[in-house]
Design an enzyme around this catalytic site. Sequence first.
Site, PDB file in Angstrom:
ATOM      1  N   ASP A  13     -65.455 -27.653 -34.182  1.00 15.37           N
ATOM      2  CA  ASP A  13     -64.846 -26.566 -33.404  1.00 15.37           C
ATOM      3  C   ASP A  13     -63.964 -27.066 -32.260  1.00 15.37           C
ATOM      4  O   ASP A  13     -63.833 -26.407 -31.221  1.00 15.37           O
ATOM      5  CB  ASP A  13     -65.933 -25.619 -32.839  1.00 15.37           C
ATOM      6  CG  ASP A  13     -66.764 -25.010 -33.935  1.00 15.37           C
ATOM      7  OD1 ASP A  13     -66.232 -24.834 -35.049  1.00 15.37           O
ATOM      8  OD2 ASP A  13     -67.946 -24.713 -33.680  1.00 15.37           O
ATOM      9  N   GLY A  15     -60.803 -27.318 -32.373  1.00 16.01           N
ATOM     10  CA  GLY A  15     -59.461 -26.707 -32.435  1.00 16.01           C
ATOM     11  C   GLY A  15     -58.607 -27.364 -33.510  1.00 16.01           C
ATOM     12  O   GLY A  15     -57.372 -27.321 -33.454  1.00 16.01           O
ATOM     13  N   LYS A  16     -59.277 -27.929 -34.516  1.00 12.35           N
ATOM     14  CA  LYS A  16     -58.548 -28.634 -35.595  1.00 12.35           C
ATOM     15  C   LYS A  16     -57.591 -27.696 -36.327  1.00 12.35           C
ATOM     16  O   LYS A  16     -56.471 -28.068 -36.660  1.00 12.35           O
ATOM     17  CB  LYS A  16     -59.559 -29.222 -36.609  1.00 12.35           C
ATOM     18  CG  LYS A  16     -60.528 -30.218 -36.000  1.00 12.35           C
ATOM     19  CD  LYS A  16     -61.578 -30.672 -36.994  1.00 12.35           C
ATOM     20  CE  LYS A  16     -62.554 -29.601 -37.418  1.00 12.35           C
ATOM     21  NZ  LYS A  16     -63.457 -29.096 -36.363  1.00 12.35           N
ATOM     22  N   ALA A  39     -67.119 -24.457 -42.426  1.00 10.27           N
ATOM     23  CA  ALA A  39     -66.036 -24.601 -41.447  1.00 10.27           C
ATOM     24  C   ALA A  39     -65.469 -23.232 -41.081  1.00 10.27           C
ATOM     25  O   ALA A  39     -65.471 -22.314 -41.900  1.00 10.27           O
ATOM     26  CB  ALA A  39     -64.927 -25.466 -42.044  1.00 10.27           C
ATOM     27  N   GLY A  40     -64.983 -23.136 -39.858  1.00  7.18           N
ATOM     28  CA  GLY A  40     -64.253 -21.937 -39.425  1.00  7.18           C
ATOM     29  C   GLY A  40     -63.104 -22.429 -38.566  1.00  7.18           C
ATOM     30  O   GLY A  40     -63.321 -22.908 -37.456  1.00  7.18           O
ATOM     31  N   HIS A  41     -61.909 -22.384 -39.111  1.00  7.93           N
ATOM     32  CA  HIS A  41     -60.742 -22.947 -38.422  1.00  7.93           C
ATOM     33  C   HIS A  41     -59.813 -21.811 -37.994  1.00  7.93           C
ATOM     34  O   HIS A  41     -59.283 -21.091 -38.836  1.00  7.93           O
ATOM     35  CB  HIS A  41     -60.005 -23.940 -39.334  1.00  7.93           C
ATOM     36  CG  HIS A  41     -60.821 -25.163 -39.640  1.00  7.93           C
ATOM     37  ND1 HIS A  41     -60.381 -26.191 -40.446  1.00  7.93           N
ATOM     38  CD2 HIS A  41     -62.055 -25.532 -39.218  1.00  7.93           C
ATOM     39  CE1 HIS A  41     -61.319 -27.122 -40.510  1.00  7.93           C
ATOM     40  NE2 HIS A  41     -62.346 -26.743 -39.784  1.00  7.93           N
ATOM     41  N   GLN A 227     -65.694 -29.960 -39.613  1.00  6.58           N
ATOM     42  CA  GLN A 227     -66.791 -30.431 -38.756  1.00  6.58           C
ATOM     43  C   GLN A 227     -66.262 -31.489 -37.770  1.00  6.58           C
ATOM     44  O   GLN A 227     -65.120 -31.405 -37.369  1.00  6.58           O
ATOM     45  CB  GLN A 227     -67.967 -30.964 -39.584  1.00  6.58           C
ATOM     46  CG  GLN A 227     -68.734 -29.876 -40.333  1.00  6.58           C
ATOM     47  CD  GLN A 227     -68.059 -29.406 -41.618  1.00  6.58           C
ATOM     48  OE1 GLN A 227     -67.766 -30.203 -42.492  1.00  6.58           O
ATOM     49  NE2 GLN A 227     -67.825 -28.119 -41.761  1.00  6.58           N
ATOM     50  N   ARG A 306     -72.562 -17.647 -33.779  1.00  7.40           N
ATOM     51  CA  ARG A 306     -73.612 -18.133 -32.876  1.00  7.40           C
ATOM     52  C   ARG A 306     -73.010 -18.651 -31.564  1.00  7.40           C
ATOM     53  O   ARG A 306     -71.927 -19.245 -31.587  1.00  7.40           O
ATOM     54  CB  ARG A 306     -74.387 -19.292 -33.527  1.00  7.40           C
ATOM     55  CG  ARG A 306     -75.274 -18.866 -34.674  1.00  7.40           C
ATOM     56  CD  ARG A 306     -75.973 -20.054 -35.301  1.00  7.40           C
ATOM     57  NE  ARG A 306     -75.058 -20.954 -35.963  1.00  7.40           N
ATOM     58  CZ  ARG A 306     -75.398 -22.116 -36.503  1.00  7.40           C
ATOM     59  NH1 ARG A 306     -76.645 -22.529 -36.418  1.00  7.40           N
ATOM     60  NH2 ARG A 306     -74.514 -22.865 -37.116  1.00  7.40           N
ATOM     61  N   PRO A 307     -73.715 -18.457 -30.421  1.00  4.86           N
ATOM     62  CA  PRO A 307     -73.198 -19.029 -29.172  1.00  4.86           C
ATOM     63  C   PRO A 307     -73.181 -20.552 -29.269  1.00  4.86           C
ATOM     64  O   PRO A 307     -74.123 -21.154 -29.795  1.00  4.86           O
ATOM     65  CB  PRO A 307     -74.192 -18.562 -28.106  1.00  4.86           C
ATOM     66  CG  PRO A 307     -75.357 -18.002 -28.822  1.00  4.86           C
ATOM     67  CD  PRO A 307     -74.966 -17.714 -30.240  1.00  4.86           C
TER      68      PRO A 307
HETATM   69  P1  GDP Z   1     -61.932 -25.776 -35.457  1.00  3.57           P
HETATM   70  O1  GDP Z   1     -63.146 -25.496 -36.256  1.00  3.57           O
HETATM   71  O2  GDP Z   1     -61.894 -27.186 -34.961  1.00  3.57           O
HETATM   72  O3  GDP Z   1     -60.670 -25.389 -36.133  1.00  3.57           O
HETATM   73  O4  GDP Z   1     -62.042 -24.874 -34.146  1.00  3.57           O
HETATM   74  P2  GDP Z   1     -62.493 -23.327 -34.091  1.00  3.57           P
HETATM   75  O5  GDP Z   1     -61.414 -22.488 -34.596  1.00  3.57           O
HETATM   76  O6  GDP Z   1     -63.850 -23.157 -34.678  1.00  3.57           O
HETATM   77  O7  GDP Z   1     -62.700 -23.138 -32.534  1.00  3.57           O
HETATM   78  C1  GDP Z   1     -61.691 -23.393 -31.609  1.00  3.57           C
HETATM   79  C2  GDP Z   1     -61.457 -22.125 -30.779  1.00  3.57           C
HETATM   80  O8  GDP Z   1     -60.651 -22.453 -29.670  1.00  3.57           O
HETATM   81  C3  GDP Z   1     -60.686 -21.056 -31.537  1.00  3.57           C
HETATM   82  O9  GDP Z   1     -61.072 -19.795 -31.055  1.00  3.57           O
HETATM   83  C4  GDP Z   1     -59.228 -21.343 -31.159  1.00  3.57           C
HETATM   84  O10 GDP Z   1     -58.401 -20.194 -31.257  1.00  3.57           O
HETATM   85  C5  GDP Z   1     -59.420 -21.750 -29.734  1.00  3.57           C
HETATM   86  N1  GDP Z   1     -58.410 -22.690 -29.207  1.00  3.57           N
HETATM   87  C6  GDP Z   1     -57.851 -23.773 -29.808  1.00  3.57           C
HETATM   88  N2  GDP Z   1     -57.062 -24.440 -28.933  1.00  3.57           N
HETATM   89  C7  GDP Z   1     -57.129 -23.745 -27.772  1.00  3.57           C
HETATM   90  C8  GDP Z   1     -56.582 -23.959 -26.470  1.00  3.57           C
HETATM   91  O11 GDP Z   1     -55.876 -24.914 -26.202  1.00  3.57           O
HETATM   92  N3  GDP Z   1     -56.910 -23.047 -25.510  1.00  3.57           N
HETATM   93  C9  GDP Z   1     -57.724 -21.970 -25.751  1.00  3.57           C
HETATM   94  N4  GDP Z   1     -57.984 -21.146 -24.754  1.00  3.57           N
HETATM   95  N5  GDP Z   1     -58.257 -21.759 -26.962  1.00  3.57           N
HETATM   96  C10 GDP Z   1     -57.983 -22.644 -27.942  1.00  3.57           C
HETATM   97  P1  IMO Z   2     -65.669 -26.688 -38.179  1.00 10.20           P
HETATM   98  O1  IMO Z   2     -64.909 -27.280 -39.320  1.00 10.20           O
HETATM   99  C1  IMO Z   2     -69.342 -26.698 -35.839  1.00 10.20           C
HETATM  100  C2  IMO Z   2     -73.034 -27.630 -37.987  1.00 10.20           C
HETATM  101  C3  IMO Z   2     -74.085 -26.559 -38.105  1.00 10.20           C
HETATM  102  C4  IMO Z   2     -75.337 -27.414 -38.118  1.00 10.20           C
HETATM  103  C5  IMO Z   2     -74.899 -28.638 -38.933  1.00 10.20           C
HETATM  104  C6  IMO Z   2     -75.284 -28.583 -40.405  1.00 10.20           C
HETATM  105  O2  IMO Z   2     -65.362 -25.260 -37.927  1.00 10.20           O
HETATM  106  O3  IMO Z   2     -65.576 -27.554 -36.969  1.00 10.20           O
HETATM  107  P2  IMO Z   2     -74.330 -27.210 -42.468  1.00 10.20           P
HETATM  108  O4  IMO Z   2     -74.215 -25.744 -42.702  1.00 10.20           O
HETATM  109  O5  IMO Z   2     -73.026 -27.935 -42.533  1.00 10.20           O
HETATM  110  O6  IMO Z   2     -75.377 -27.873 -43.326  1.00 10.20           O
HETATM  111  O7  IMO Z   2     -74.873 -27.341 -40.956  1.00 10.20           O
HETATM  112  O8  IMO Z   2     -73.492 -28.701 -38.807  1.00 10.20           O
HETATM  113  N1  IMO Z   2     -71.685 -27.262 -38.480  1.00 10.20           N
HETATM  114  C7  IMO Z   2     -70.646 -27.012 -37.678  1.00 10.20           C
HETATM  115  N2  IMO Z   2     -70.560 -26.947 -36.334  1.00 10.20           N
HETATM  116  N3  IMO Z   2     -68.231 -26.555 -36.581  1.00 10.20           N
HETATM  117  C8  IMO Z   2     -68.289 -26.657 -37.929  1.00 10.20           C
HETATM  118  O9  IMO Z   2     -67.199 -26.670 -38.707  1.00 10.20           O
HETATM  119  C9  IMO Z   2     -69.545 -26.843 -38.540  1.00 10.20           C
HETATM  120  N4  IMO Z   2     -69.964 -26.946 -39.814  1.00 10.20           N
HETATM  121  C10 IMO Z   2     -71.265 -27.223 -39.765  1.00 10.20           C
HETATM  122  O10 IMO Z   2     -74.058 -25.688 -37.016  1.00 10.20           O
HETATM  123  O11 IMO Z   2     -75.621 -27.862 -36.816  1.00 10.20           O
HETATM  124 MG    MG Z   3     -64.750 -24.145 -36.299  1.00  7.59          MG
END
Ligand code: GDP
Ligand code: IMO
Ligand code: MG
Length: 428
Positions: A13, A15-16, A39-41, A227, A306-307
């Site tokens: 998470d 910000g990939k 993953a959630g990007h 991840q 989740r928080p």
């Molecule tokens: P990923 O899994 O690495 O792609 O990251 P996520 O999307 O799960 O979480 C990153 C969160 O931060 C998302 O809500 C993005 O929209 C947000 N985000 C990414 N870069 C920035 C930034 O520079 N500033 C702010 N405020 N939010 C950002």
């Molecule tokens: P992105 O790509 C953050 C964490 C889960 C758990 C552990 C194992 O969005 O960064 P799993 O379901 O993979 O067997 O869970 O890995 N986890 C992540 N945490 N970002 C993710 O993906 C994750 N994918 C899995 O919360 O701790």
């Molecule tokens: Mg994510």
Amino acid sequence: MANIIIVGTQWGDEGKGKIVDCLTEKSNVVARFQGGHNAGHTVVIGGDKFILHLIPSGILHKDKMCIIGNGVVVNPEALMSEIMALELRGVRVTKDNLRVSKNAHVIMDYHEDLDGWKEHEMGSKKIGTTGRGIGPCYTDKVARSGIRMHDLDWPEQFKEKHLANIADLIKRYPNNPDIQNLVKTAEATYVKYISLGKQLKDYIDDTDITINEAIKSGKSVLFEGAQGTLLDVDHGTYPYVTSSNATAGGAMTGLGIGPKCIDEVLGVAKAYTTRVGEGPFPSELTGHEGELLREKGAEYGATTGRPRRCGWLDFVVLRHAVRVNGLTGLVITKLDILDGMDKIKVCVGYKYIDQFLKDFPKELPILEGCTPVYEELDGWTGHTTAGVRSYDKLPQKAKDYMQVIGETLGIPIAIVSTGQDRDDIIYS
Ligand code: GDP
Ligand code: IMO
Ligand code: MG
């Protein structure tokens, strides 16, 4: 543009997704190499938010080829929903811009069930998985009993493997009524997966050939890690990890490419640290400061809601990530979330009994006994970085923060992100 691997340097998470979307503009191909719909990007374009789970974050650009490699585990139902959701929002997803490896393993319904049951059985020792069946699917892959995407196109072969897997589960879990019930649902599950295979047939491809041909013809590829380094099954906080190689090496095996085609490896790091799920997190802030970061940074999981646990930037973690990924540059995201903070701390090492550790310990009991050693830096109160799009316009103290990070880790900061939107970005 060059061929670039993008990896997370922390616990995911970072910000990939946003960074991959930004760099897609100058690339031809975007490829996922591991993980699944755990993953959630997130990508935000002019206020419109997209969350990609399985489909590479380059899909929102026209005329780019997106690849889901053999190292990814695919839930075909989740993939179909993602395709349909994108189509409903006007994003065309056809075989011209999405290919899925024949060799990617299939997440079956029982993988998801097993994930849930295992977590339940582990009680207080649970991993805190996303519950998507990721671990059980990779377990079957390594045990050589997995089902691959191309199996869905061979009904008899698929049926044989499917029934053998169910028979095995029934033997292994004699007291689990849900598992015993799998016999009754076996036929319906078979029919469902064959139908999903038909719906996805056009996308299924020899992606190793497609990607190598693209590279050979001079096209540039972005490799999108999911991840993060500390969730990597080899280099992370084992057993509190995911079940794949989220580090740069995973790109080779997860797509079938050689290391010589890689020009750069960029590690994405939040300006602070977060983690979702269980497991050690030395610089975690459990009190008010942690809550402040969570609320300011909207730190709630993009997949499970989740928080996220929050804490200060940790150089021990980042030093490890620089090393095991061979990072050539760093991307700092969410700098804007530190706006308004009077003091910013960075973890420069860990104290373990009477020792000062600079390198990430491998032994869980040591890691769990570590306390962070902080240095305190000045914040940039009275100034803002939010939405700043040129390095010169950053407040001096924010530039100082970037400089400390770059100098401590000994690698350049290639990109700084200052907001959610695609345009809130600074390239060095
Ligand atoms: P990923 O899994 O690495 O792609 O990251 P996520 O999307 O799960 O979480 C990153 C969160 O931060 C998302 O809500 C993005 O929209 C947000 N985000 C990414 N870069 C920035 C930034 O520079 N500033 C702010 N405020 N939010 C950002
Ligand atoms: P992105 O790509 C953050 C964490 C889960 C758990 C552990 C194992 O969005 O960064 P799993 O379901 O993979 O067997 O869970 O890995 N986890 C992540 N945490 N970002 C993710 O993906 C994750 N994918 C899995 O919360 O701790
Ligand atoms: Mg994510």
